[in-house]
Design an enzyme around this catalytic site. Sequence first.
Site, PDB file in Angstrom:
ATOM      1  N   TYR A 130      69.937  75.638  34.557  1.00 64.28           N
ATOM      2  CA  TYR A 130      69.582  75.936  35.838  1.00 64.28           C
ATOM      3  C   TYR A 130      67.916  76.262  35.738  1.00 64.28           C
ATOM      4  O   TYR A 130      67.348  75.548  36.576  1.00 64.28           O
ATOM      5  CB  TYR A 130      70.400  76.886  36.728  1.00 64.28           C
ATOM      6  CG  TYR A 130      69.848  76.665  38.241  1.00 64.28           C
ATOM      7  CD1 TYR A 130      70.625  75.906  39.082  1.00 64.28           C
ATOM      8  CD2 TYR A 130      68.799  77.710  38.629  1.00 64.28           C
ATOM      9  CE1 TYR A 130      70.363  75.904  40.327  1.00 64.28           C
ATOM     10  CE2 TYR A 130      68.627  77.326  39.877  1.00 64.28           C
ATOM     11  CZ  TYR A 130      69.421  76.757  40.638  1.00 64.28           C
ATOM     12  OH  TYR A 130      68.817  76.535  42.035  1.00 64.28           O
ATOM     13  N   PHE A 142      49.420  55.227  51.078  1.00 60.95           N
ATOM     14  CA  PHE A 142      50.709  54.532  51.172  1.00 60.95           C
ATOM     15  C   PHE A 142      51.616  54.830  52.337  1.00 60.95           C
ATOM     16  O   PHE A 142      51.232  56.102  52.743  1.00 60.95           O
ATOM     17  CB  PHE A 142      51.323  54.765  49.710  1.00 60.95           C
ATOM     18  CG  PHE A 142      52.710  54.192  49.756  1.00 60.95           C
ATOM     19  CD1 PHE A 142      52.980  52.872  49.512  1.00 60.95           C
ATOM     20  CD2 PHE A 142      53.964  54.811  49.662  1.00 60.95           C
ATOM     21  CE1 PHE A 142      54.281  52.150  49.603  1.00 60.95           C
ATOM     22  CE2 PHE A 142      55.126  54.251  49.560  1.00 60.95           C
ATOM     23  CZ  PHE A 142      55.222  52.786  49.494  1.00 60.95           C
ATOM     24  N   ASP A 143      52.724  54.041  52.594  1.00 57.42           N
ATOM     25  CA  ASP A 143      53.147  54.196  53.966  1.00 57.42           C
ATOM     26  C   ASP A 143      53.983  55.768  54.196  1.00 57.42           C
ATOM     27  O   ASP A 143      54.018  56.363  54.983  1.00 57.42           O
ATOM     28  CB  ASP A 143      54.204  53.356  54.256  1.00 57.42           C
ATOM     29  CG  ASP A 143      54.917  52.621  53.396  1.00 57.42           C
ATOM     30  OD1 ASP A 143      54.792  52.847  52.277  1.00 57.42           O
ATOM     31  OD2 ASP A 143      56.001  52.091  53.622  1.00 57.42           O
ATOM     32  N   ASP A 147      46.912  60.347  44.292  1.00 54.41           N
ATOM     33  CA  ASP A 147      47.998  59.650  44.366  1.00 54.41           C
ATOM     34  C   ASP A 147      48.357  58.788  43.114  1.00 54.41           C
ATOM     35  O   ASP A 147      47.743  57.817  43.231  1.00 54.41           O
ATOM     36  CB  ASP A 147      48.374  58.833  45.674  1.00 54.41           C
ATOM     37  CG  ASP A 147      49.798  58.264  45.743  1.00 54.41           C
ATOM     38  OD1 ASP A 147      50.579  58.305  44.622  1.00 54.41           O
ATOM     39  OD2 ASP A 147      50.294  57.809  46.846  1.00 54.41           O
ATOM     40  N   ALA A 181      50.717  57.421  41.296  1.00 55.91           N
ATOM     41  CA  ALA A 181      51.910  56.626  41.246  1.00 55.91           C
ATOM     42  C   ALA A 181      51.538  55.506  39.855  1.00 55.91           C
ATOM     43  O   ALA A 181      52.334  55.311  39.164  1.00 55.91           O
ATOM     44  CB  ALA A 181      52.497  55.947  42.379  1.00 55.91           C
ATOM     45  N   LYS A 202      57.079  54.460  38.922  1.00 59.91           N
ATOM     46  CA  LYS A 202      56.246  53.430  38.655  1.00 59.91           C
ATOM     47  C   LYS A 202      55.807  53.459  37.209  1.00 59.91           C
ATOM     48  O   LYS A 202      56.402  53.001  36.312  1.00 59.91           O
ATOM     49  CB  LYS A 202      55.079  53.389  39.539  1.00 59.91           C
ATOM     50  CG  LYS A 202      55.366  52.845  41.058  1.00 59.91           C
ATOM     51  CD  LYS A 202      56.061  54.047  41.630  1.00 59.91           C
ATOM     52  CE  LYS A 202      56.055  53.449  43.174  1.00 59.91           C
ATOM     53  NZ  LYS A 202      56.921  54.398  44.073  1.00 59.91           N
ATOM     54  N   HIS A 211      60.275  49.347  59.307  1.00 60.84           N
ATOM     55  CA  HIS A 211      60.264  48.196  58.243  1.00 60.84           C
ATOM     56  C   HIS A 211      61.543  48.275  57.648  1.00 60.84           C
ATOM     57  O   HIS A 211      61.959  46.876  57.197  1.00 60.84           O
ATOM     58  CB  HIS A 211      59.038  48.821  57.290  1.00 60.84           C
ATOM     59  CG  HIS A 211      58.774  47.884  56.235  1.00 60.84           C
ATOM     60  ND1 HIS A 211      58.643  48.278  54.959  1.00 60.84           N
ATOM     61  CD2 HIS A 211      58.190  46.652  56.310  1.00 60.84           C
ATOM     62  CE1 HIS A 211      58.054  47.339  54.260  1.00 60.84           C
ATOM     63  NE2 HIS A 211      57.959  46.420  55.081  1.00 60.84           N
TER      64      HIS A 211
HETATM   65  N1  F0G Z   1      52.471  56.584  46.484  1.00 60.73           N
HETATM   66  C1  F0G Z   1      52.339  55.065  46.366  1.00 60.73           C
HETATM   67  C2  F0G Z   1      51.062  54.814  46.139  1.00 60.73           C
HETATM   68  C3  F0G Z   1      53.531  54.508  46.352  1.00 60.73           C
HETATM   69  O1  F0G Z   1      53.245  53.301  46.221  1.00 60.73           O
HETATM   70  C4  F0G Z   1      54.785  55.117  46.582  1.00 60.73           C
HETATM   71  C5  F0G Z   1      56.076  54.374  46.515  1.00 60.73           C
HETATM   72  C6  F0G Z   1      54.970  56.391  46.834  1.00 60.73           C
HETATM   73  C7  F0G Z   1      53.742  57.060  46.728  1.00 60.73           C
HETATM   74  C8  F0G Z   1      56.110  57.281  47.119  1.00 60.73           C
HETATM   75  O2  F0G Z   1      56.808  57.384  45.983  1.00 60.73           O
HETATM   76  O3  F0G Z   1      58.933  56.138  46.316  1.00 60.73           O
HETATM   77  O4  F0G Z   1      58.850  57.617  44.352  1.00 60.73           O
HETATM   78  O5  F0G Z   1      58.907  58.382  46.934  1.00 60.73           O
HETATM   79  N2  F0G Z   1      55.998  53.097  46.579  1.00 60.73           N
HETATM   80  C9  F0G Z   1      57.208  52.230  46.613  1.00 60.73           C
HETATM   81  C10 F0G Z   1      56.756  50.826  46.565  1.00 60.73           C
HETATM   82  C11 F0G Z   1      58.353  52.535  47.260  1.00 60.73           C
HETATM   83  O6  F0G Z   1      57.652  50.058  46.667  1.00 60.73           O
HETATM   84  O7  F0G Z   1      55.501  50.710  46.502  1.00 60.73           O
HETATM   85  P1  F0G Z   1      58.114  57.357  45.906  1.00 60.73           P
END
Ligand code: F0G
Length: 477
Positions: free
Chosen positions: A89, A141-142, A232, A234, A275, A466
């Site tokens: 843990y 990102f969304d 960010d 990713a 990613k 979406h």
């Molecule tokens: N930031 C970026 C640039 C992303 O592309 C994503 C996720 C996230 C944050 C959020 O990360 O999914 O691990 O919570 N992108 C995916 C996509 C879902 O299909 O582009 P997450």
Amino acid sequence: MRANRNETDPVDWPGPANLPHNPEPYKIKMVEPIRLPSREERERVLAEAGFNVFNIPADKVFIDLLTDSGTGAMSEQQWARMMEGDESYAGSTSFHRLRRAVEQITGFPFMLPTHQGRAAENVLHSVLVGEGDVVPGNSHFDTTKAHIEYRSACAIDCTVDECFEPSVEAPFKGDVDLDKLAAVVDEHGRERIPFVLITVTNNTGGGQPVSLENVRDVAAFCRARGLKLFLDAARFAENAWFIQQRERGEAGRSVREIAREMFELADGATMSAKKDAIVNMGGLLMLRDEDLFHKCSSFNILFEGYLTYGGLSGRDMEAVAEGLYEGTGEDYLAARIGQVRRFGDSLTDAGIPIVRPPGGHAIYVDAKSFLPGMNQERFPAQAIVCELYLEGAIRGVEIGTVLADRDPETGNNRPPKLELVRLTIPRRVYTDNQLAYVKQVLVNLHSRSDMIRGLRFTYEPAILRHFHARFEWESSR
Ligand code: F0G
């Protein structure tokens, strides 16, 4: 450097010259069967899914290009490390291994594991973002935007204009426009700006990279104005690869050195490890400031889990640690980005309009050019996504008017400048031959694009529509 390098050759590629492109640095040990459903089955499945491909069962999809997130193939080393996961843990060996990997790759002294990227955003934003705040950046990102708007704050897009011109070939279309950024800071004042956010690579804007010069300039601007800068991250490794390949003066540096400098310019970063760390689940919040780390820690415990596991099991953290090294390997990145590039170029050669140049993780079909004359309120990108499934059981994803949701104040649709279909390439999963199949399906659709109808909602959720909206075809074109 060799004179006859291709753009996607690793700098120290020791192999023969004049290859059209360098081969993948791995072979396939385990395969997963896929099946092409009949046309009749595809029609039934799509109708049952309400013309929303998120609702389609994965075993009814032949080539799944919905996302590169969590869909990559882990290596034998990653699977082997998972057997060594320490599930204690508190203070597990796996956490310490992950922390070492994060320190080596990013230089950040503080790190919180989270179950995925948006969870890291949730923790960070819980501390920093409040009502009435403004977070400028390059096409958030969304989920990031949703986390900001959920707190009654506002995300402002300051991406350079060329990002919104799909056919313009430019090396760094993900860059932040410093004039736009300065205007936002002047208008809203630094007190209302908890941080500036740079997304690498710029996913929403076509998977386009941000130059190191731009990160340096934004960092200098933020320092001068007393603002924090977050990444960010990713797709940080793909971004660093593009910097090495395209930016003047960077060709002699390793991807890891470049990535390290990108992180050193920032106060912290959120990362979806799904990613570039090539795992099926995982995220990170990385910080430089100890006080901020302590504040975030409380929210991490509240939302995710104790500090040394967050949202992850020990074995997950092992896979992320290993993936951070593999995902920044140059022979891997050369093959990865080379595959996306070849696929994109093959579409351009076939006359399919895409965002140029090809991005790091995906090809984005320009739906406005593919279906000229179809108003964005008829959801042309979503229509192409549906047709791709009907024609070839391919699952892409709409990055357009459906994704953009309605304006929270006016309730109107807010058609974005770019109306795109993203064909996202999972890491180490599909062959060029499978992507040639996708190309042919697109060519078939393009040749009958005047027959493609628009869509309208039969069910529209209030937020993040979406993912679970339902549609029907318009009755006529
Ligand atoms: N930031 C970026 C640039 C992303 O592309 C994503 C996720 C996230 C944050 C959020 O990360 O999914 O691990 O919570 N992108 C995916 C996509 C879902 O299909 O582009 P997450």
